[in-house]
Design an enzyme around this catalytic site. Sequence first.
Site, PDB file in Angstrom:
ATOM      1  N   TYR A  51     -15.954  23.239  33.763  1.00  0.00           N
ATOM      2  CA  TYR A  51     -17.125  24.024  34.166  1.00  0.00           C
ATOM      3  C   TYR A  51     -17.458  25.180  33.233  1.00  0.00           C
ATOM      4  O   TYR A  51     -18.498  25.814  33.383  1.00  0.00           O
ATOM      5  CB  TYR A  51     -16.956  24.544  35.592  1.00  0.00           C
ATOM      6  CG  TYR A  51     -17.246  23.482  36.603  1.00  0.00           C
ATOM      7  CD1 TYR A  51     -18.567  23.127  36.881  1.00  0.00           C
ATOM      8  CD2 TYR A  51     -16.224  22.790  37.241  1.00  0.00           C
ATOM      9  CE1 TYR A  51     -18.855  22.129  37.780  1.00  0.00           C
ATOM     10  CE2 TYR A  51     -16.502  21.786  38.150  1.00  0.00           C
ATOM     11  CZ  TYR A  51     -17.822  21.454  38.423  1.00  0.00           C
ATOM     12  OH  TYR A  51     -18.112  20.458  39.312  1.00  0.00           O
ATOM     13  N   GLU A  78     -24.644  20.075  36.108  1.00  0.00           N
ATOM     14  CA  GLU A  78     -24.868  21.457  36.561  1.00  0.00           C
ATOM     15  C   GLU A  78     -26.345  21.616  36.900  1.00  0.00           C
ATOM     16  O   GLU A  78     -27.148  21.904  36.013  1.00  0.00           O
ATOM     17  CB  GLU A  78     -24.480  22.458  35.449  1.00  0.00           C
ATOM     18  CG  GLU A  78     -22.991  22.581  35.226  1.00  0.00           C
ATOM     19  CD  GLU A  78     -22.603  23.799  34.391  1.00  0.00           C
ATOM     20  OE1 GLU A  78     -23.508  24.529  33.914  1.00  0.00           O
ATOM     21  OE2 GLU A  78     -21.395  24.030  34.237  1.00  0.00           O
TER      22      GLU A  78
HETATM   23 ZN   LIG Z   1     -24.578  28.069  32.837  1.00  0.00          ZN
END
Ligand SMILES: [Zn+2]
Length: 286
Positions: free
Chosen positions: A145, A204
Amino acid sequence: MKKWVVFAFILVILLSYGIPQLNVKSGGEGKVNIENGSLPSKDSQMITVSKEQMYQGDLLLVNADYALHQEGIRSDVVSLSDRSDLVKGFGLLDPSIQLSQSIVKSFGKMVAGAAKDGVNHFLINSGYRDADKQDQLYRDMGHDYALPAYHSEHNLGVSLDIGSTEAKMEDAKEGKWLEQHAWEYGFILRYPKGKEEITGIKFEPWHFRYVGRAHSAIMYQQDLTLEQYLDELKKTKGLSITLDNQKYTVTYYPMVGDSVTVRVPKGEHYDISGNNYDGVIVTAYA
Ligand SMILES: [Zn+2]
């Protein structure tokens, strides 16, 4: 049929059609037409671009493989909590959020566009991060991430994490709207679903990156990540795109040693951006 006849036949077909026109996704707002094409030599001139330019501009590829160079960081990064003139129609997760001023202006236009469609619960959760902040985040979040310092687009000042005050972005109206319309304002959904192998980052729905309108339109219409788009530009001799009657011609030039000679239109109607690894892209608008 003899082999050479078949070969000649194929050659004739290739020559008469040239490189096939790229597929254009139907739907979306505005009129978009993408073709292969280069800047005509009439009304243009050659200029020399130095190697430093390779590390600056809207199209820098910054990922696990390519670190940013100091000159790539936007010089107009501002603290948004000090700039109530820029923060209109959206909220800030916390008062420390910073972003390039020109990019927050484009974001503001996008938010205003969404409001016309009744989508108006936007929040900026993260913007520009300096190397220390990025380093901390990488240690907290892990490599699925977050990216190490100097390898995140957040370190450039051109990317932002957008949230909704109503729901998680994957479910929120804000997320759905952005997925369809961000390209109209020069932004791309940088880590889409199904492209994890290419971007190296999990989906994302909140992370958007500014690349400029001609490029975001091509990437959206052709379903390309930034990695794929930059690759595609290297393969073509140039692309042209017409967006609402404005024609843009996009041409890639490989850096040769410390400089490269590129063709630009006479007058100021062009931008040059590096790709951050081996060349520059000239975007001419006539
Ligand atoms: Zn970002």
